[in-house]
Enzyme design. Structure first.
Site, short mmCIF file in Angstrom:
data_model
loop_
_atom_site.label_atom_id
_atom_site.label_comp_id
_atom_site.label_asym_id
_atom_site.label_seq_id
_atom_site.Cartn_x
_atom_site.Cartn_y
_atom_site.Cartn_z
N ARG A 38 0.85 -1.20 0.00
CA ARG A 38 0.00 0.00 0.00
C ARG A 38 0.88 1.24 0.00
O ARG A 38 0.58 2.24 -0.65
CB ARG A 38 -0.96 0.00 1.20
CG ARG A 38 -1.71 1.33 1.35
CD ARG A 38 -2.96 1.26 2.23
NE ARG A 38 -2.79 0.47 3.41
CZ ARG A 38 -2.05 0.80 4.49
NH1 ARG A 38 -1.43 1.97 4.53
NH2 ARG A 38 -1.96 -0.01 5.53
N TYR B 3 -17.87 15.08 -15.88
CA TYR B 3 -18.22 13.69 -15.64
C TYR B 3 -19.20 13.61 -14.44
O TYR B 3 -18.96 14.21 -13.39
CB TYR B 3 -16.95 12.89 -15.35
CG TYR B 3 -17.24 11.49 -14.91
CD1 TYR B 3 -18.04 10.65 -15.70
CD2 TYR B 3 -16.77 11.00 -13.71
CE1 TYR B 3 -18.34 9.37 -15.28
CE2 TYR B 3 -17.06 9.71 -13.30
CZ TYR B 3 -17.85 8.90 -14.08
OH TYR B 3 -18.16 7.64 -13.68
N ASP C 144 -8.89 17.89 -14.97
CA ASP C 144 -9.15 16.50 -15.37
C ASP C 144 -8.81 16.39 -16.85
O ASP C 144 -9.52 16.92 -17.72
CB ASP C 144 -10.62 16.15 -15.10
CG ASP C 144 -10.92 14.68 -15.41
OD1 ASP C 144 -10.22 14.09 -16.24
OD2 ASP C 144 -11.88 14.16 -14.82
N LYS D 161 -9.12 5.22 -19.23
CA LYS D 161 -9.52 5.67 -20.56
C LYS D 161 -8.33 5.62 -21.53
O LYS D 161 -7.80 4.56 -21.78
CB LYS D 161 -10.15 7.06 -20.44
CG LYS D 161 -11.22 7.15 -19.32
CD LYS D 161 -12.36 6.23 -19.55
CE LYS D 161 -13.48 6.18 -18.54
NZ LYS D 161 -13.39 6.66 -17.22
#
Ligand SMILES: Cc1ncc(COP(=O)(O)O)c(C=O)c1O
Length: 391
Positions: A49, A102, A174, A199
């Site tokens: 992590r 979005y 973004d 994407k």
């Protein structure tokens, strides 16, 4: 000397493995690491992590592509957004968010972070005066997408960076729709770049991931602390898949752009189509600004149809090669109805999208096949009064 974009995409963070010479970074599918002695982890790796070599390779590559000081990879774009906002904001702070974005970003802000105490105002990102008017003394972040999802509006990154900084706020961009191949917001003054790597960066619709890239190393350290403390990290196999996709980003994006330009040209001349949104069009209101900050205009195209919502839904249902699916940016073409699909969570909000809108993610298939498919999908949608036989 700094290498060109494609060279960075293939090599940044991806030196051959020092032990074996493996040309491709190995997938370090491990949760933990043997330590040489108490308090002496080898090369600083303790627990995945906190850090993992495959994720580190991706993070280094992302920073190099976006010209940032540091990159951080997350389990999804939403995880990246949440980590960013809860790192740089405190309850009582304020955000300016786009009036076209979005739907999941809107949902995170309006339905999750608002309960945490974050205040927000929407503004059209193409209208500097509106963004200025939306700012308050507690505004910590001006958040923009450019091009916006799904209406493909354009924000002037340089001007917005100046505005945000004058008010002591950060500009977060973004950059999912453009990808770093087409646009590098940090070069234009942005402080943080956000990606859904699901994407174009991943590019093959086989992995969900997110990223942040920052201009300032100090902010990078703060975000890295929160990345570990909050824990929404990118796993090693997902990091490897994303790196593999990134190697071909440049060539894929050029073909996405070539195909999108031809699809746009076809749609512009179709009698059932009432409006085509694409920043590469000279008549697009943001075209000049886009030309100043983008290399080309991307693979996303939105259009509206005569016949309203039923016609838009019908086109999506009738498409065959364009797969009816959410998401975007993969090599295969996708079609969707934003109002009922990706942006359903924005219904009734300032971000609600037109019901007659169809969104395309134009892939890299043979473009004639894509145009033929749109032709047959639009066949029954010529509801403008023209008989099909008269066309
Ligand atoms: C522009 C944009 N930003 C962020 C996201 C969220 O990313 P993810 O689905 O990887 O969480 C999406 C997802 O569709 C998106 O289109």
């Amino acid at each position: 000397m700094s290498h060109g974009f494609e060279t960075r995409a293939i090599h940044a963070g991806q030196e051959p493995d020092p032990r074996t010479g493996a040309v491709i970074p190995p997938i370090y599918q491990t949760s933990t690491y043997a330590q040489d002695a108490v308090g002496q982890p080898r090369l600083g790796y303790e627990y995945s992590r906190s850090a993992n070599p495959t994720r580190d390779a991706l993070q280094e590559c992302l920073a190099a592509l976006e010209r940032g000081a540091r990159g951080l990879a997350f389990a999804s774009g939403m995880a990246a957004e949440d980590t960013l906002l809860r790192t740089v904001c405190a309850p009582g702070d304020h955000l300016v968010i786009p009036d076209d974005a979005y739907g999941g970003t809107y949902r995170l802000v309006a339905k999750v972070l608002q309960r945490w105490g974050l205040d927000w105002t929407t503004a059209p990102v193409s209208d500097l005066d509106a963004v200025r008017a939306a700012m308050t003394p507690r505004t910590k972040v001006v958040w923009v997408e450019t091009p916006t999802n799904p209406l493909l509006g354009i924000a002037d990154l340089g001007a917005l960076a100046g505005l945000a900084h004058d008010h002591g706020a950060l500009l977060a961009v973004d950059n999912t729709f453009a990808s770093p191949y087409l646009q590098q917001p940090i070069v234009h003054g942005a402080d943080v770049v956000v990606h859904s790597t699901t994407k174009y960066l991943g590019g093959h619709s086989d992995v969900v991931g997110g990223a942040l890239v920052v201009r300032d190393a100090g902010l990078g350290d703060e975000l890295a602390f929160h990345q570990n403390a909050m824990g929404a990290v990118c796993g090693p196999f997902d990091a490897w898949l994303t790196l593999r996709g990134i190697k071909t980003l440049g060539v894929r994006m050029d073909r996405h752009c070539d195909n999108a330009e031809q699809v746009v040209d076809y749609l512009l001349h179709h009698p059932a189509v009432t409006d085509v949104r694409y920043p590469g069009l000279a008549e697009h209101p943001g075209h000049k600004v886009a030309a100043g900050q983008m290399r080309r205009y991307g693979g996303m195209v939105s259009f509206r149809v005569a016949g309203g919502e039923p016609a838009a839904v019908d086109v999506c249902d009738r498409a065959e090669l364009f797969v009816l699916a959410e998401s975007l940016g993969g090599v295969e073409s996708l079609i969707e109805h934003p109002g009922r699909m990706t942006h359903a969570s924005a219904a009734g909000s300032p971000l609600e999208v037109p019901a007659d809108l169809v969104r395309l993610s134009v892939g890299i298939e043979t473009v004639d096949d894509l145009i033929a498919d749109l032709g047959q999908a639009l066949e029954t949608e010529d509801r403008s009064g023209l008989d099909r036989r008269q066309r």
